[in-house]
Design a protein around this motif. Structure first.
Motif, PDB file in Angstrom:
ATOM      1  N   ARG A   1       0.915  -1.228   0.047  1.00 39.54           N
ATOM      2  CA  ARG A   1      -0.098   0.021   0.047  1.00 39.54           C
ATOM      3  C   ARG A   1       0.841   1.375  -0.052  1.00 39.54           C
ATOM      4  O   ARG A   1       0.431   2.139  -0.634  1.00 39.54           O
ATOM      5  CB  ARG A   1      -0.933   0.088   1.099  1.00 39.54           C
TER       6      ARG A   1
ATOM      7  N   ASP B   1       2.393   1.493  -3.427  1.00 46.11           N
ATOM      8  CA  ASP B   1       1.451   2.144  -4.547  1.00 46.11           C
ATOM      9  C   ASP B   1       1.052   3.684  -4.345  1.00 46.11           C
ATOM     10  O   ASP B   1       1.070   4.236  -5.183  1.00 46.11           O
ATOM     11  CB  ASP B   1       0.175   1.272  -4.129  1.00 46.11           C
ATOM     12  N   PHE B   2       1.067   3.833  -3.068  1.00 54.61           N
ATOM     13  CA  PHE B   2       0.817   5.316  -2.739  1.00 54.61           C
ATOM     14  C   PHE B   2       2.153   6.204  -3.301  1.00 54.61           C
ATOM     15  O   PHE B   2       2.079   7.317  -3.651  1.00 54.61           O
ATOM     16  CB  PHE B   2       0.716   5.540  -1.208  1.00 54.61           C
TER      17      PHE B   2
ATOM     18  N   THR C   1     -12.957   9.753  -2.456  1.00 53.92           N
ATOM     19  CA  THR C   1     -12.389   8.646  -1.548  1.00 53.92           C
ATOM     20  C   THR C   1     -11.107   9.148  -0.678  1.00 53.92           C
ATOM     21  O   THR C   1     -10.501  10.207  -0.975  1.00 53.92           O
ATOM     22  CB  THR C   1     -11.661   7.506  -2.373  1.00 53.92           C
ATOM     23  N   ARG C   2     -10.800   8.213   0.395  1.00 57.09           N
ATOM     24  CA  ARG C   2     -10.008   8.932   1.410  1.00 57.09           C
ATOM     25  C   ARG C   2      -8.551   8.588   0.952  1.00 57.09           C
ATOM     26  O   ARG C   2      -7.684   9.530   1.003  1.00 57.09           O
ATOM     27  CB  ARG C   2     -10.099   7.731   2.653  1.00 57.09           C
ATOM     28  N   TYR C   3      -8.416   7.566  -0.084  1.00 58.64           N
ATOM     29  CA  TYR C   3      -7.110   7.480  -0.782  1.00 58.64           C
ATOM     30  C   TYR C   3      -6.583   8.586  -1.535  1.00 58.64           C
ATOM     31  O   TYR C   3      -5.374   9.352  -1.491  1.00 58.64           O
ATOM     32  CB  TYR C   3      -7.161   6.167  -1.643  1.00 58.64           C
ATOM     33  N   LEU C   4      -7.525   9.000  -2.318  1.00 55.44           N
ATOM     34  CA  LEU C   4      -7.303  10.250  -3.155  1.00 55.44           C
ATOM     35  C   LEU C   4      -7.293  11.508  -2.232  1.00 55.44           C
ATOM     36  O   LEU C   4      -6.592  12.537  -2.610  1.00 55.44           O
ATOM     37  CB  LEU C   4      -8.455  10.533  -4.135  1.00 55.44           C
ATOM     38  N   ARG C   5      -7.759  11.665  -1.183  1.00 52.70           N
ATOM     39  CA  ARG C   5      -7.913  12.732  -0.441  1.00 52.70           C
ATOM     40  C   ARG C   5      -6.399  12.712   0.457  1.00 52.70           C
ATOM     41  O   ARG C   5      -5.760  13.970   0.350  1.00 52.70           O
ATOM     42  CB  ARG C   5      -8.823  12.671   0.792  1.00 52.70           C
ATOM     43  N   TYR C   6      -5.569  11.564   0.527  1.00 48.83           N
ATOM     44  CA  TYR C   6      -4.432  11.533   1.179  1.00 48.83           C
ATOM     45  C   TYR C   6      -3.483  12.280   0.176  1.00 48.83           C
ATOM     46  O   TYR C   6      -2.365  12.999   0.421  1.00 48.83           O
ATOM     47  CB  TYR C   6      -3.966  10.343   1.456  1.00 48.83           C
ATOM     48  N   ILE C   7      -3.591  11.788  -1.187  1.00 47.38           N
ATOM     49  CA  ILE C   7      -2.928  12.424  -2.443  1.00 47.38           C
ATOM     50  C   ILE C   7      -3.175  13.811  -2.516  1.00 47.38           C
ATOM     51  O   ILE C   7      -2.054  14.581  -2.780  1.00 47.38           O
ATOM     52  CB  ILE C   7      -3.328  11.439  -3.657  1.00 47.38           C
TER      53      ILE C   7
ATOM     54  N   ASP D   1       1.583   6.077  -6.935  1.00 48.19           N
ATOM     55  CA  ASP D   1       0.130   6.724  -7.332  1.00 48.19           C
ATOM     56  C   ASP D   1       0.359   8.379  -6.955  1.00 48.19           C
ATOM     57  O   ASP D   1      -0.390   9.207  -7.741  1.00 48.19           O
ATOM     58  CB  ASP D   1      -0.788   6.447  -6.437  1.00 48.19           C
ATOM     59  N   SER D   2       1.138   8.687  -5.977  1.00 46.63           N
ATOM     60  CA  SER D   2       1.163  10.284  -5.706  1.00 46.63           C
ATOM     61  C   SER D   2       2.173  10.923  -6.552  1.00 46.63           C
ATOM     62  O   SER D   2       2.419  11.982  -6.228  1.00 46.63           O
ATOM     63  CB  SER D   2       1.210  10.284  -4.197  1.00 46.63           C
TER      64      SER D   2
END
Length: 272
Positions: free
Chosen positions: A6, A9-10, A70-76, A13-14
């Motif tokens: 994870r 991937d972050f 989504t939370r994932y995109l919010r972190y990005i 992805d980021s």
């Protein structure tokens, strides 16, 4: 292992890995011209690249970019905001002429996804422009910006040759992405694999790799350690093109292919 995956991937992805690739190529320019370490340029290119690429990947419209679901995109998004603040901090340390060019390249990158022509056209959807725009922006950021900020004349032969070599390098690095995305790209994009076919596109990339190595010889004017490092990078590029397939794993393109500039930089830093 799941936590590591994870995080990895972050990291991809980021756009942190892309930022490091741009940082590495910018640093190679400083090494080539034997210029001192330029913190402002290096960190500005790193942080601004993360912001720009995240905007391109996740901001097909401004509304979607600022209001994510989504939370994932919010972190990005949070990471992108922090990088934006840091990019602004280092931008204030650049010379005014460097900043003007950086803004111009930023606008060109923005037009990559934002419509500016009738029928919602952007640079990415114009046939044949996608790969050229990316190569032009990377060349401008990694070659022109550090030279401008160091008051190096841009009309020298070595500058032109280095820009040409860097442009070719980015074109080559884009080929695995172009091939991998063939099953997703609209036929109207007119990418090289769509127009020439995969085999002919790979052959063209091999010619570009040969030119990349030849330009390195002219730039170094000798069979130096740096030349042999570039020749080794050429072999890595050949392998990456040869291994390119439709629907190739994102780790192949987003990590291994984009690691090639970082490998080049580290070898130059350690061996020259």
């Amino acid at each position: 292992m799941n936590v590591f995956k994870r995080l990895f991937d972050f990291y991809l992805d980021s756009s942190i890995h892309i930022g490091l690739s741009v940082y590495a190529l910018t640093y190679t320019t400083l090494i080539f011209f034997k210029m001192p370490y330029d913190e402002a340029v290096l960190y500005f290119t790193f942080y601004s690249t993360i912001v720009t690429y995240n905007f391109i990947k996740y901001g097909s419209s401004a509304k979607q970019y600022f209001f994510v679901a989504t939370r994932y995109l919010r972190y990005i998004q949070i990471l992108s905001f922090v990088c934006f603040v840091l990019a602004c901090y280092y931008a204030l340390q650049l010379q005014l002429k460097t900043l003007f060019v950086a803004v111009g390249l930023g606008l060109l990158s923005t037009l990559y996804i934002l419509p500016f022509l009738p029928k919602q056209k952007n640079l990415r959807t114009l046939p044949g422009y996608k790969i050229a725009v990316v190569a032009l922006c990377w060349t401008g950021v990694t070659v022109v910006l550090p030279l401008l900020n160091a008051d190096v004349s841009l009309v020298e032969t070595n500058v032109f040759l280095l820009c040409l070599q860097r442009f070719l390098l980015i074109l080559i690095l884009m080929i695995p992405f172009e091939i991998s995305d063939m099953s997703y790209d609209d036929a109207a994009l007119g990418t090289l694999p769509q127009r020439l076919g995969i085999l002919q596109t790979k052959r063209l990339a091999y010619v570009w790799i040969l030119l990349f190595i030849v330009l390195e010889f002219y730039l170094r004017n000798a069979f130096s350690v740096a030349f042999f490092i570039a020749a080794g990078i050429g072999l890595l590029l050949i392998v990456s093109i040869w291994q390119s397939r439709i629907k190739k794993s994102k780790y192949f393109t987003a990590f291994w292919v984009e690691s090639i500039p970082i490998v080049w930089f580290l070898l130059l830093l350690l061996c020259t």
